[in-house]
Every structure is written in structure tokens, then in C-alpha cells.
Write a protein that holds these residues in place. Structure first.
Motif, PDB file in Angstrom:
ATOM      1  N   ASN A   1       0.866  -1.179   0.000  1.00  0.00           N
ATOM      2  CA  ASN A   1       0.000   0.000   0.000  1.00  0.00           C
ATOM      3  C   ASN A   1       0.906   1.234   0.000  1.00  0.00           C
ATOM      4  OD1 ASN A   1      -2.175  -1.699  -0.135  1.00  0.00           O
ATOM      5  ND2 ASN A   1      -2.650  -1.589   2.027  1.00  0.00           N
ATOM      6  N   THR A   2       1.015   1.981   1.061  1.00  0.00           N
ATOM      7  CA  THR A   2       1.895   3.157   1.047  1.00  0.00           C
ATOM      8  C   THR A   2       3.122   2.979   1.937  1.00  0.00           C
ATOM      9  OG1 THR A   2       0.622   4.165   2.842  1.00  0.00           O
ATOM     10  CG2 THR A   2      -0.017   4.734   0.579  1.00  0.00           C
ATOM     11  N   LYS A   3       3.230   1.830   2.596  1.00  0.00           N
ATOM     12  CA  LYS A   3       4.341   1.589   3.518  1.00  0.00           C
ATOM     13  C   LYS A   3       5.516   0.935   2.785  1.00  0.00           C
ATOM     14  CE  LYS A   3       5.613  -0.739   7.758  1.00  0.00           C
ATOM     15  NZ  LYS A   3       5.240  -1.745   8.749  1.00  0.00           N
ATOM     16  N   THR A   4       6.708   1.491   2.943  1.00  0.00           N
ATOM     17  CA  THR A   4       7.901   0.935   2.306  1.00  0.00           C
ATOM     18  C   THR A   4       8.380  -0.275   3.098  1.00  0.00           C
ATOM     19  OG1 THR A   4       8.551   3.106   1.492  1.00  0.00           O
ATOM     20  CG2 THR A   4      10.264   1.424   1.583  1.00  0.00           C
ATOM     21  N   LEU A   5       8.482  -1.427   2.402  1.00  0.00           N
ATOM     22  CA  LEU A   5       8.967  -2.656   3.033  1.00  0.00           C
ATOM     23  C   LEU A   5      10.463  -2.854   2.838  1.00  0.00           C
ATOM     24  CD1 LEU A   5       6.214  -5.234   2.021  1.00  0.00           C
ATOM     25  CD2 LEU A   5       6.441  -3.991   4.162  1.00  0.00           C
ATOM     26  N   ALA A   6      10.962  -2.443   1.689  1.00  0.00           N
ATOM     27  CA  ALA A   6      12.384  -2.628   1.387  1.00  0.00           C
ATOM     28  C   ALA A   6      12.846  -1.508   0.474  1.00  0.00           C
ATOM     29  CB  ALA A   6      12.619  -3.983   0.726  1.00  0.00           C
ATOM     30  N   THR A   7      14.107  -1.135   0.635  1.00  0.00           N
ATOM     31  CA  THR A   7      14.709  -0.122  -0.215  1.00  0.00           C
ATOM     32  C   THR A   7      15.891  -0.742  -0.945  1.00  0.00           C
ATOM     33  OG1 THR A   7      16.117   0.623   1.588  1.00  0.00           O
ATOM     34  CG2 THR A   7      14.029   1.779   1.306  1.00  0.00           C
ATOM     35  N   ASP A   8      16.475  -0.002  -1.855  1.00  0.00           N
ATOM     36  CA  ASP A   8      17.606  -0.463  -2.664  1.00  0.00           C
ATOM     37  C   ASP A   8      17.252  -1.683  -3.514  1.00  0.00           C
ATOM     38  OD1 ASP A   8      19.299   1.550  -1.688  1.00  0.00           O
ATOM     39  OD2 ASP A   8      19.791   0.344   0.070  1.00  0.00           O
ATOM     40  N   ILE A   9      16.001  -1.731  -3.976  1.00  0.00           N
ATOM     41  CA  ILE A   9      15.545  -2.812  -4.846  1.00  0.00           C
ATOM     42  C   ILE A   9      16.182  -2.621  -6.217  1.00  0.00           C
ATOM     43  CG2 ILE A   9      13.506  -3.860  -5.911  1.00  0.00           C
ATOM     44  CD1 ILE A   9      13.670  -4.189  -2.864  1.00  0.00           C
ATOM     45  N   THR A  10      16.626  -3.714  -6.829  1.00  0.00           N
ATOM     46  CA  THR A  10      17.273  -3.640  -8.136  1.00  0.00           C
ATOM     47  C   THR A  10      16.246  -3.828  -9.257  1.00  0.00           C
ATOM     48  OG1 THR A  10      17.745  -6.008  -8.231  1.00  0.00           O
ATOM     49  CG2 THR A  10      19.392  -4.598  -7.154  1.00  0.00           C
ATOM     50  N   PRO A  11      16.600  -3.454 -10.486  1.00  0.00           N
ATOM     51  CA  PRO A  11      15.680  -3.640 -11.619  1.00  0.00           C
ATOM     52  C   PRO A  11      15.352  -5.106 -11.903  1.00  0.00           C
ATOM     53  CG  PRO A  11      17.394  -2.059 -12.182  1.00  0.00           C
ATOM     54  CD  PRO A  11      17.768  -2.652 -10.854  1.00  0.00           C
ATOM     55  N   ALA A  12      16.103  -6.043 -11.330  1.00  0.00           N
ATOM     56  CA  ALA A  12      15.834  -7.466 -11.535  1.00  0.00           C
ATOM     57  C   ALA A  12      14.599  -7.934 -10.772  1.00  0.00           C
ATOM     58  CB  ALA A  12      17.040  -8.294 -11.100  1.00  0.00           C
TER      59      ALA A  12
END
Length: 175
Positions: A107-118
Motif C-alpha cells: 500500500n503506502t508503507k515501504t517494506l524494502a529499499t535499494d531494490i534492483t531492476p531485476a
């Protein structure tokens, strides 16, 4: 009584002292290189472990909630390679998992950052074929790549599948 002899104190010559200094310096440099290498390895392992733990937590949360979908025809409202919107089987409001830029959100809560395009979602029918029709979804594949955040330490990638509740899947061997 003095017998006329002068006793000499034996010590190290200049050459012996310089040789000892060179040997000790070489040993100190070798030990320093080993310590620096060990610290670099520790940093690499720590960065990768932290990225892996964060990605694993996010993927486990997603797959657990996706598995609660009982009827994709009514519970899943939208699917794409970057998102899935559904109503969980236990009730409640709609849930959207979305990969946007370098963030994974629920929804609007960030679970993870630095996600790659893969990183992506894949949707499969009962026979294991890819589908874009929410009503035909039996299995949801999740690929999550996370950058470790340190140059040269690369990324970690987690792949998981969530089989929807109460759906018979013909292709268990087609993973």
C-alpha cells in the motif's frame, strides 16, 4: 684484582640490527595485509547478510499474504510485472504490493529499499504457463533483488513462489 685484560661487552653490530628491523617490518606489513583483508571480508559478509535478511522478510511477508487469496477471479483486481493488487482471504481492504524505482511498498508503507531492476512478479496458470489474466492465476512468482549498499559488494536475489489457497496446480515440477 686487575689482570690487565679489558673485557669487551658483546652486542649487536649495525648490520645485524638493520637486518632485524627489516625482518620485523616485513612481518608487520604481512600481518597488516591479512587484517585488512579480513576486515574487508567481514564487511562484505555483513552487508550481504543485512540485505538478504531485509529482502527475505519482505518476500516472506508477501508470499504469506498472497497465499491467502482464495479466489483469484474475485480477490485479485490487478497484476503486472511490478505490482499486484488483491483482497486477502482473511478479509480487510485491498492490498497492493508495488515495486517502484528502488522501493518495494505494501500500500503506502515501504517494506524494502535499494531494490534492483531485476525485481519482479510473475503470474502462472494451473499448467505453469505465464498469464496476464488475474482470474487464471494459480501461482505468483516473486523475484527480489536488493543492492547491498556498498560499492563492490553486489546484490542479493531471492526467488519465491506463492501457491494460491484452494487452487489445484498441475505443474508442481515446472519451477
Amino acid at each position: 684484582m686487575n689482570t690487565g685484560r679489558i673485557e669487551r661487552c658483546r652486542g649487536f653490530t649495525l648490520v645485524e640490527s638493520l637486518l632485524a628491523i627489516v625482518i620485523i617490518s616485513t612481518m608487520v606489513v604481512a600481518v597488516a595485509e591479512i587484517l585488512i583483508s579480513g576486515m574487508g571480508s567481514f564487511s562484505l559478509i555483513t552487508d550481504r547478510r543485512e540485505a538478504l535478511q531485509g529482502a527475505r522478510l519482505a518476500v516472506n511477508m508477501m508470499t504469506d499474504e498472497i497465499q491467502s487469496i482464495s479466489d483469484p477471479a474475485t480477490d485479485i483486481s490487478a497484476i503486472s510485472a511490478n505490482s499486484i493488487t488483491f483482497t486477502p482471504g482473511g478479509g480487510g481492504g485491498p492490498v497492493t504490493y508495488s515495486i517502484s524505482g528502488t522501493n518495494l511498498t505494501r500500500n503506502t508503507k515501504t517494506l524494502a529499499t535499494d531494490i534492483t531492476p531485476a525485481s519482479s512478479f510473475e503470474f502462472f496458470t494451473a499448467g505453469g504457463a505465464a498469464t496476464t489474466n488475474p482470474a487464471q492465476v494459480y501461482r505468483v512468482g516473486v523475484t527480489m533483488g536488493v543492492d547491498t549498499g556498498t560499492a563492490g559488494h553486489g546484490q542479493v536475489v531471492i526467488k519465491s513462489s506463492a501457491y494460491l489457497r484452494n487452487r489445484y496446480y498441475d505443474g508442481y515440477t515446472q519451477m
